[in-house]
Scaffold this motif. Sequence first.
Motif, PDB file in Angstrom:
ATOM      1  N   SER A 393       0.808  -1.219   0.000  1.00 43.72           N
ATOM      2  CA  SER A 393       0.000   0.000   0.000  1.00 43.72           C
ATOM      3  C   SER A 393       0.839   1.267   0.000  1.00 43.72           C
ATOM      4  O   SER A 393       0.351   2.329  -0.396  1.00 43.72           O
ATOM      5  N   THR A 394       2.083   1.195   0.455  1.00 42.98           N
ATOM      6  CA  THR A 394       2.931   2.391   0.491  1.00 42.98           C
ATOM      7  C   THR A 394       3.994   2.285  -0.586  1.00 42.98           C
ATOM      8  O   THR A 394       4.831   1.375  -0.554  1.00 42.98           O
ATOM      9  N   ARG A 395       4.001   3.223  -1.528  1.00 42.75           N
ATOM     10  CA  ARG A 395       4.991   3.233  -2.608  1.00 42.75           C
ATOM     11  C   ARG A 395       6.089   4.262  -2.361  1.00 42.75           C
ATOM     12  O   ARG A 395       7.202   4.087  -2.838  1.00 42.75           O
ATOM     13  N   GLU A 396       5.739   5.316  -1.639  1.00 45.06           N
ATOM     14  CA  GLU A 396       6.751   6.327  -1.331  1.00 45.06           C
ATOM     15  C   GLU A 396       6.354   7.071  -0.064  1.00 45.06           C
ATOM     16  O   GLU A 396       5.194   7.109   0.330  1.00 45.06           O
ATOM     17  N   PHE A 397       7.363   7.629   0.566  1.00 46.92           N
ATOM     18  CA  PHE A 397       7.170   8.539   1.692  1.00 46.92           C
ATOM     19  C   PHE A 397       7.452   9.951   1.220  1.00 46.92           C
ATOM     20  O   PHE A 397       8.337  10.179   0.374  1.00 46.92           O
ATOM     21  N   VAL A 398       6.728  10.896   1.779  1.00 45.13           N
ATOM     22  CA  VAL A 398       6.889  12.305   1.418  1.00 45.13           C
ATOM     23  C   VAL A 398       7.151  13.096   2.692  1.00 45.13           C
ATOM     24  O   VAL A 398       6.337  13.059   3.635  1.00 45.13           O
TER      25      VAL A 398
END
Length: 910
Positions: A393-398
Amino acid sequence: MRRSAALTAVLLHATALAQGPLTGLAEAPGRVPDVPTLESITGFALGSEPTTHAETAAYVRALAAASPRAVHVPYGRSWEGRSLDLLVISAPRHLARLDEIRKATARLADPRGAADGEIDALCAELPATSWLAYSVHGDEASTTDAALWLAWHLCTADGDPVVDRILDQSIVVIDPLQNPDGRDRFVHHARQTRGRWPDPSPDAAVRDQPWPGGRSNHALCDMNRDWFGLTQPETRARVRAFQDFWPQLFVDVHEMGTNSTYYFGPPALPHNPEVTEGQHAWLERYGRENARWFDERGFDYFTRELFDLFYPGYGDSWPTFQGAVAMTYEVASARGLAVDREDGTQLTFPDTVTQHAVASLASCATTAANREAVLRRFAADRQGAVDAGREGSTREFVLLPSPDPGRARRLAERLAFQGIEVRRLDADHEHPAVRAHGATTESGAGTLPAGSYLIRLDQPSGRLARVLLSRHQDMDPDFVAEQVERQKDRRGTEIYDVTAWSVPLLYGVECRETDSFTTAATTPVAVTGLDEPVAGTGAAPADANARVAYVVPSGRNATAAVLADLLRRGHRVLCAGESFRIGERTCPPGSLVVKVDGNAPTVHDDVRAAAAAHGAEVLPRDTSWVDDGVHFGSNRVRSVRAPRVAVAWDRPTSPYSAGAARYVLEERYGIPVSVVRTARLGRAELERFDVLVLPDGSSYASQLGAGAADAIRAWVRRGGTLVTLGGGATRWLTEDGVELLASAPEKRNGGGKDTAEPERAEDPEAKSDPDAKKAHDVVAFDYERAIEPEDEDPFATPGAILAVQVDAGHFVGFGLPGTVHVVSTDRDIYAPVKLDRGRNVGVFAPRDTLLQSGFAWEEKLDQLAQKPFVVHQPHGDGHVVAFAEDPNFRGFSEGTDLLWVNAVLLGPAF
């Protein structure tokens, strides 16, 4: 064993170690001539005593000069200027093309876009790389000497099939001394306390090091916790060197308690969920091979106990999340040349060197014997990190640039320094699938502002990125349940270190997660070094000089750095105790005012320089008029002067707390500090100081008697600012005869002292028959409650991240948001101070929002909720700022810096 016999055994063993193979290891058919022994360089045989840094470095250089199998690679310097050295050992043909091999190995470390067969060809041809690192704790003395034996053996063995294979199939990188400053403290102490014979008494002075001991480095940091924190120059140099070699095996070599044996992997629970199946399989494989070597020599050992693989700042875990198979090795410590143990045996320094040397050589041999498989596993795990980042569900952190762009930039750069790919968003971007950090709810559309930092997880270092940036890392549920039972039975838990470290929380940086990759223009964050003084993004004032004043709004760590900078330059700076508005811009409490009048003509250039250096926002003003709030001339706008700061040094302070306090003030914010030995405080001229800091520690009453307490209390009433950093320091404030804090540590709720009046269970017959009631009264005895200790302290929190609500209108809370996050490791819980005695500036959040990351005992959270984290209490013309726990956790909790720095910088003014 009598002393004379012990001496004989030590020296005979040491001589054998220096002249030939380890005890129980087959002698090599021959030795290469003209390669020096340690004795030829230092005058003493290897294993007869621990080497200093200078002796170690000299021998490393001598081996590299004499042997075509070795290359010396200096990679940095310690705080005190000692060299950090690698010795790279392999067959001469490999060393002749070392740069080419490193580049090819870097290709394995980033296999994205590889042509068909490219990775297979590299794995078939390249030597594997084993990196062995020693003495990150300077008083773990046998480790460096084992490294020197390993280097000598690999450089001199002739006709030895094990060594021949290691040289032919691998590159061995030896870091013999990770902590030269700490080691020299220990070795000099050991030599100073030496007598005619080795002293095996467990109470001998050699095993009772003076504060701070040799474990930590010059800055009193435990560098085996600093791999992602990157606070220390030694750590930063090592992380950079690691990325020059990308080893497939990494071994971090230590010592442990005298009455133990030897530890190697597989590790104990908990295991971080980002450790791959391939890494677990190879941990087992290396462990079995080590066991075979140890069994052949009759060495005792254990695995799967005590030392876990969860926290990512260890010397085994950080390399693991970069794709290596990484392990901690621990040997029972002699802490001298010989020591008597509880089982009646005697452990010698050569014993410990021998066992570490065997384990080191066995590990190198296992890598070499499985060269191609080792390389393939490494490449597969690095590619696997890329593939895993495209799933879930998580592809990147911002990382968002607000509320403090400087903290966001510093965090982004520290991630990039570790090899994590970070990109900066060029313009605002509407993203279709954004959610809050750690949220389990569905994502929705949201705006990512320009200046945000994007960390995609489909990258070779994606596992490390996920470990560091995730809000929470799960421990095995069965392990957690077992710890709850162990705590209930008071058997001691098996949680080795902290259970939370989410870097966005620790840095106070707003973070988002996305369900899909951001498609927008970005700029890569490229870092060649790290700024330690606070620096960040900010707009410096225009070249035109202000006619009246410069305003530096609060809300960023950089504001405190600018204040310290200008005070060092001798300028007069004002600090607003309340907010004010200039046009549409509101400047919160804690904003700075630097007037032109009353300062030197250099004030314009100095403000600009400070703003540029620290990334502060500065507003030039041609009038002192404000549209709302306090004016510059108000009594609520205080003049701040450069504080004269003393930090208590020596026992009973925790070296880590004292070191972090000094480090944050001096290195990050540029605030000069005097360190004063605690035992001297009772007779010191305290009037020389404006601020006195008592770091976390044990019982201060053991060092500060009634006279010292009276002197400190009188100094506070005359205008001094006393800051305590939790533990024994804050407890001391509450003790009889001190009484500087109108609170006290609470006892654990639910103790056994109330069991004298047990509840009675009602017999059904008793409702209608009073006689039956008398005959059949049944006492409901609560056994579990009855056996609980009375007057018990609360349980220590196992390193969870908790929310603290801050009063941003109080000088200690200036510039902070309404909530900050702290790492809780202590057991103390304090009652809030009454309004007529002081202010509870920071209060642990209500129960439902208290635990932000990690694991904590439910009853501890119940009792801790809405209790103070930091208290301010006035006394006469001075005051006390008391923290329930140390806000400077390991020196990298930058989100709480201002609580600590405000207390020091602003305490004397407010």
